[in-house]
Write a protein that holds these residues in place. Structure first.
Motif, mmCIF file in Angstrom:
data_model
loop_
_atom_site.group_PDB
_atom_site.id
_atom_site.type_symbol
_atom_site.label_atom_id
_atom_site.label_comp_id
_atom_site.label_asym_id
_atom_site.label_seq_id
_atom_site.Cartn_x
_atom_site.Cartn_y
_atom_site.Cartn_z
ATOM 1 N N ASN A 16 -1.824 -5.631 -125.602
ATOM 2 C CA ASN A 16 -1.775 -7.020 -125.165
ATOM 3 C C ASN A 16 -1.351 -7.916 -126.328
ATOM 4 O OD1 ASN A 16 -2.596 -9.710 -124.597
ATOM 5 N ND2 ASN A 16 -4.064 -8.953 -123.097
ATOM 6 N N GLN A 17 -0.337 -8.751 -126.116
ATOM 7 C CA GLN A 17 0.188 -9.621 -127.171
ATOM 8 C C GLN A 17 -0.862 -10.623 -127.660
ATOM 9 O OE1 GLN A 17 3.139 -9.046 -128.675
ATOM 10 N NE2 GLN A 17 2.484 -10.583 -130.148
ATOM 11 N N THR A 18 -1.744 -11.060 -126.792
ATOM 12 C CA THR A 18 -2.803 -11.999 -127.191
ATOM 13 C C THR A 18 -3.732 -11.356 -128.211
ATOM 14 O OG1 THR A 18 -2.695 -13.052 -125.026
ATOM 15 C CG2 THR A 18 -4.671 -13.465 -126.344
ATOM 16 N N ILE A 19 -4.080 -10.111 -128.001
ATOM 17 C CA ILE A 19 -4.936 -9.394 -128.958
ATOM 18 C C ILE A 19 -4.214 -9.220 -130.286
ATOM 19 C CG2 ILE A 19 -6.081 -7.188 -129.447
ATOM 20 C CD1 ILE A 19 -6.674 -7.014 -126.425
ATOM 21 N N LEU A 20 -2.945 -8.848 -130.235
ATOM 22 C CA LEU A 20 -2.167 -8.686 -131.469
ATOM 23 C C LEU A 20 -2.076 -10.010 -132.229
ATOM 24 C CD1 LEU A 20 0.689 -6.345 -130.228
ATOM 25 C CD2 LEU A 20 -1.208 -5.754 -131.738
ATOM 26 N N ASP A 21 -1.829 -11.097 -131.511
ATOM 27 C CA ASP A 21 -1.770 -12.413 -132.166
ATOM 28 C C ASP A 21 -3.110 -12.776 -132.792
ATOM 29 O OD1 ASP A 21 0.896 -12.718 -131.463
ATOM 30 O OD2 ASP A 21 0.481 -14.065 -129.774
ATOM 31 N N ALA A 22 -4.211 -12.494 -132.073
ATOM 32 C CA ALA A 22 -5.542 -12.795 -132.608
ATOM 33 C C ALA A 22 -5.802 -12.007 -133.889
ATOM 34 C CB ALA A 22 -6.614 -12.491 -131.564
ATOM 35 N N LEU A 23 -5.448 -10.711 -133.907
ATOM 36 C CA LEU A 23 -5.629 -9.897 -135.113
ATOM 37 C C LEU A 23 -4.807 -10.457 -136.270
ATOM 38 C CD1 LEU A 23 -5.490 -6.313 -133.563
ATOM 39 C CD2 LEU A 23 -7.483 -7.379 -134.654
ATOM 40 N N GLN A 24 -3.554 -10.775 -135.990
ATOM 41 C CA GLN A 24 -2.659 -11.277 -137.036
ATOM 42 C C GLN A 24 -3.162 -12.591 -137.631
ATOM 43 O OE1 GLN A 24 1.245 -12.328 -135.642
ATOM 44 N NE2 GLN A 24 2.073 -12.505 -137.697
ATOM 45 N N TYR A 25 -3.476 -13.550 -136.777
ATOM 46 C CA TYR A 25 -3.880 -14.865 -137.276
ATOM 47 C C TYR A 25 -5.288 -14.864 -137.842
ATOM 48 C CZ TYR A 25 0.501 -16.702 -135.680
ATOM 49 O OH TYR A 25 1.839 -16.935 -135.527
ATOM 50 N N TYR A 26 -6.190 -14.047 -137.292
ATOM 51 C CA TYR A 26 -7.512 -13.922 -137.910
ATOM 52 C C TYR A 26 -7.359 -13.352 -139.320
ATOM 53 C CZ TYR A 26 -11.991 -12.496 -139.484
ATOM 54 O OH TYR A 26 -13.106 -12.358 -140.285
ATOM 55 N N GLY A 27 -6.571 -12.285 -139.451
ATOM 56 C CA GLY A 27 -6.372 -11.666 -140.758
ATOM 57 C C GLY A 27 -5.829 -12.643 -141.780
ATOM 58 N N ALA A 28 -4.846 -13.432 -141.380
ATOM 59 C CA ALA A 28 -4.257 -14.411 -142.296
ATOM 60 C C ALA A 28 -5.244 -15.519 -142.640
ATOM 61 C CB ALA A 28 -2.990 -14.997 -141.681
ATOM 62 N N GLY A 29 -5.925 -16.038 -141.629
ATOM 63 C CA GLY A 29 -6.877 -17.123 -141.870
ATOM 64 C C GLY A 29 -8.075 -16.692 -142.693
ATOM 65 N N ALA A 30 -8.607 -15.514 -142.398
ATOM 66 C CA ALA A 30 -9.764 -15.009 -143.144
ATOM 67 C C ALA A 30 -9.401 -14.764 -144.604
ATOM 68 C CB ALA A 30 -10.299 -13.727 -142.503
ATOM 69 N N ALA A 31 -8.220 -14.202 -144.854
ATOM 70 C CA ALA A 31 -7.787 -13.965 -146.245
ATOM 71 C C ALA A 31 -7.633 -15.281 -146.995
ATOM 72 C CB ALA A 31 -6.483 -13.177 -146.264
ATOM 73 N N THR A 32 -7.116 -16.284 -146.319
ATOM 74 C CA THR A 32 -6.949 -17.600 -146.953
ATOM 75 C C THR A 32 -8.299 -18.214 -147.292
ATOM 76 O OG1 THR A 32 -4.887 -17.926 -145.741
ATOM 77 C CG2 THR A 32 -5.930 -19.890 -146.648
ATOM 78 N N ILE A 84 -9.270 -5.237 -142.268
ATOM 79 C CA ILE A 84 -9.447 -4.429 -141.061
ATOM 80 C C ILE A 84 -8.578 -4.981 -139.930
ATOM 81 C CG2 ILE A 84 -11.110 -3.785 -139.265
ATOM 82 C CD1 ILE A 84 -13.216 -3.622 -141.572
ATOM 83 N N ALA A 85 -8.589 -6.301 -139.761
ATOM 84 C CA ALA A 85 -7.770 -6.909 -138.709
ATOM 85 C C ALA A 85 -6.281 -6.649 -138.950
ATOM 86 C CB ALA A 85 -8.043 -8.413 -138.635
ATOM 87 N N LEU A 86 -5.845 -6.773 -140.190
ATOM 88 C CA LEU A 86 -4.425 -6.591 -140.479
ATOM 89 C C LEU A 86 -4.002 -5.128 -140.461
ATOM 90 C CD1 LEU A 86 -3.931 -9.424 -143.101
ATOM 91 C CD2 LEU A 86 -3.071 -9.340 -140.752
ATOM 92 N N ILE A 87 -4.918 -4.216 -140.732
ATOM 93 C CA ILE A 87 -4.617 -2.786 -140.554
ATOM 94 C C ILE A 87 -4.369 -2.515 -139.078
ATOM 95 C CG2 ILE A 87 -5.604 -0.454 -140.619
ATOM 96 C CD1 ILE A 87 -7.068 -1.371 -143.239
ATOM 97 N N ALA A 88 -5.274 -3.000 -138.249
ATOM 98 C CA ALA A 88 -5.110 -2.802 -136.806
ATOM 99 C C ALA A 88 -3.808 -3.424 -136.328
ATOM 100 C CB ALA A 88 -6.298 -3.393 -136.055
#
Length: 93
Positions: free
Chosen positions: A2-18, A45-49
């Motif tokens: 699901n693209q929504t899940i992929l977007d959530a993983l991507q943006y969570y990973g970026a935001g959390a790292a920041t 973990i989010a960005l690995i997924a």
């Protein structure tokens, strides 16, 4: 996937790292830095997924496997180890 899940993983990973990088840069002490490394771990973990589930993004996945190990060391040094790590120049902090 699901693209929504992929977007959530991507943006969570970026935001959390920041956020984690901001906390480390503020130099608020061992406990804060340790919790910043915990946030870095969740980001990795989010960005690995995301990296292995999103086509053509495996490089980000592999990079974050390495960063997960580094961040795990940070968690150990700042939250688990009983003694403060020595300063790079050998002096005490």
């Amino acid at each position: 996937m699901n693209q929504t899940i992929l977007d959530a993983l991507q943006y969570y990973g970026a935001g959390a790292a920041t956020l984690a990088a901001l906390i480390v840069s503020l130099n608020l002490g061992r406990r804060w830095t340790g919790w910043a490394f915990v946030i870095f771990v969740t980001s990795s973990i989010a960005l690995i997924a995301w990296g292995f589930l999103q086509s053509d993004s495996e490089g980000i996945g592999w990079q974050n496997i390495a960063l997960l190990v580094i961040n795990g060391i940070g968690v150990y040094r700042y939250l688990i180890a009983k003694e403060a790590p020595p300063a790079p120049d050998g002096s005490t902090e």
